[in-house]
Scaffold this active site. Structure first.
Site, PDB file in Angstrom:
ATOM      1  N   ASP A  27       0.823  -1.216   0.000  1.00 28.80           N
ATOM      2  CA  ASP A  27       0.000   0.000   0.000  1.00 28.80           C
ATOM      3  C   ASP A  27       0.856   1.265   0.000  1.00 28.80           C
ATOM      4  OD1 ASP A  27      -2.294   1.479   0.012  1.00 28.80           O
ATOM      5  OD2 ASP A  27      -2.755   1.168   2.123  1.00 28.80           O
ATOM      6  N   ASN A  75     -10.473  -3.128  -6.853  1.00 28.30           N
ATOM      7  CA  ASN A  75      -9.595  -2.203  -7.580  1.00 28.30           C
ATOM      8  C   ASN A  75     -10.045  -1.923  -9.015  1.00 28.30           C
ATOM      9  OD1 ASN A  75      -6.517  -3.282  -5.937  1.00 28.30           O
ATOM     10  ND2 ASN A  75      -7.855  -1.567  -5.449  1.00 28.30           N
TER      11      ASN A  75
HETATM   12  C1  FPP Z   1      -2.321   0.044  -3.168  1.00 27.90           C
HETATM   13  O1  FPP Z   1      -1.714   1.320  -3.080  1.00 27.90           O
HETATM   14  C2  FPP Z   1      -1.638  -0.709  -4.200  1.00 27.90           C
HETATM   15  C3  FPP Z   1      -2.249  -1.278  -5.262  1.00 27.90           C
HETATM   16  C4  FPP Z   1      -3.708  -1.218  -5.502  1.00 27.90           C
HETATM   17  C5  FPP Z   1      -1.452  -1.976  -6.291  1.00 27.90           C
HETATM   18  C6  FPP Z   1      -0.300  -2.809  -5.787  1.00 27.90           C
HETATM   19  C7  FPP Z   1       0.457  -3.282  -6.933  1.00 27.90           C
HETATM   20  C8  FPP Z   1       1.801  -3.211  -7.082  1.00 27.90           C
HETATM   21  C9  FPP Z   1       2.741  -2.750  -6.046  1.00 27.90           C
HETATM   22  C10 FPP Z   1       2.425  -3.695  -8.359  1.00 27.90           C
HETATM   23  C11 FPP Z   1       2.703  -5.149  -8.236  1.00 27.90           C
HETATM   24  C12 FPP Z   1       3.403  -5.615  -9.418  1.00 27.90           C
HETATM   25  C13 FPP Z   1       3.785  -6.874  -9.610  1.00 27.90           C
HETATM   26  C14 FPP Z   1       4.596  -7.172 -10.790  1.00 27.90           C
HETATM   27  C15 FPP Z   1       3.418  -7.967  -8.720  1.00 27.90           C
HETATM   28  P1  FPP Z   1      -2.530   2.604  -3.536  1.00 27.90           P
HETATM   29  O2  FPP Z   1      -2.305   2.797  -4.982  1.00 27.90           O
HETATM   30  O3  FPP Z   1      -3.947   2.465  -3.132  1.00 27.90           O
HETATM   31  O4  FPP Z   1      -1.795   3.722  -2.753  1.00 27.90           O
HETATM   32  P2  FPP Z   1      -2.459   4.994  -2.029  1.00 27.90           P
HETATM   33  O5  FPP Z   1      -3.268   4.439  -0.893  1.00 27.90           O
HETATM   34  O6  FPP Z   1      -1.273   5.764  -1.578  1.00 27.90           O
HETATM   35  O7  FPP Z   1      -3.285   5.713  -3.046  1.00 27.90           O
END
Ligand code: FPP
Length: 239
Positions: A27, A75
């Site tokens: 996250d 998502n």
């Molecule tokens: C949540 O942070 C993260 C996600 C919804 C995506 C997680 C995916 C990755 C780290 C990429 C993984 C890649 C591979 C190749 C496995 P957020 O975007 O909601 O962050 P925020 O809360 O700061 O907005």
């Protein structure tokens, strides 16, 4: 070695107890990007690199199962541009893995979640990666893509109904889950302190470890900190 020495080292520390199954909620990518005036996709890209580092480190440490929450069933509600960027990152990772299976070492890659909604192209790559690593005996890296904990339980129950079961016990459900049935430790960076539909069944007796570090800044040292903390937890499982 000193566990938190300032000098970067490739030496892998030893822990008295390791979680058999570690869960990680990746996250904070969006906030990381915003702080830098970058699009959210740049945060996910940086997060994908950290995923590579941390999954390798889990394998080096000898953790048997590690589940990374990469994309939840919720998502899909995000802007198409962001969803596409995430799907492209999964594809890049799988193409990389396909080109260099040696790098996967003895580790197993497994995808957990619903297949519906994911492109045929990506599904094919996911299947290939699973197949190619299915005989490996090292760390199992579960990637939760289009995953929801409630959906996982419902799907386990449906599978049991299909088998003709009319009465279902806890063990039956455990057997039908996508992952190892118990999760010992869940790490969530970025300051949020909630489960967000991650490994609901497996988390019944999980220990939690939170940190304010945003996922793209999460380092091996943060992982060691979480594991060191886990070593000292007094787990009673309700007893
Ligand atoms: C949540 O942070 C993260 C996600 C919804 C995506 C997680 C995916 C990755 C780290 C990429 C993984 C890649 C591979 C190749 C496995 P957020 O975007 O909601 O962050 P925020 O809360 O700061 O907005």
């Amino acid at each position: 070695m000193a566990l938190f020495s300032k000098k970067e080292t490739n030496e892998v520390p030893q822990f008295e107890t390791l979680p058999t199954h570690l869960g990680i909620i990746m996250d904070g990518n969006g906030r990381w990007a915003k702080k830098r005036g970058l699009p959210r996709s740049a945060g996910h890209k940086a997060g994908a690199n950290v995923f590579r580092t941390i999954s390798d480190e889990c394998a080096a440490l000898g953790i048997k199962y590690v589940t990374f929450y990469a994309f939840s069933t919720e998502n899909w509600k995000r802007p198409k541009e962001e969803v596409d960027a995430l799907m492209a990152l999964f594809k890049d990772y799988l193409l990389e893995a396909k080109a260099d299976m040696v790098k996967a070492g003895n580790n197993k890659i497994k995808f957990i979640g619903e297949r519906e909604g994911i492109s045929q192209e990506l599904l094919k790559l996911m299947d290939e990666a699973e197949e190619e690593t299915s005989s490996h005996t090292g760390t199992t890296v579960y990637l939760a893509v289009n995953y929801g904990g409630r959906q996982e339980i419902a799907s386990a129950v449906n599978a049991l109904i299909k088998e003709g079961k009319t009465e279902i016990n806890e063990n039956d459900i455990s057997q039908k889950l996508y992952t190892y049935p118990e999760c010992d430790l869940i790490i969530r960076p970025s300051g949020e302190q909630r489960l967000s539909n991650f490994l609901l069944w497996q988390a019944a007796y999980s220990e939690f470890w939170y940190s304010d570090v945003l996922w793209p800044d999460f380092s091996k040292k943060d992982l060691y900190r979480a594991l060191k903390d886990f070593e000292n937890r007094n787990r009673r499982f309700g007893a």
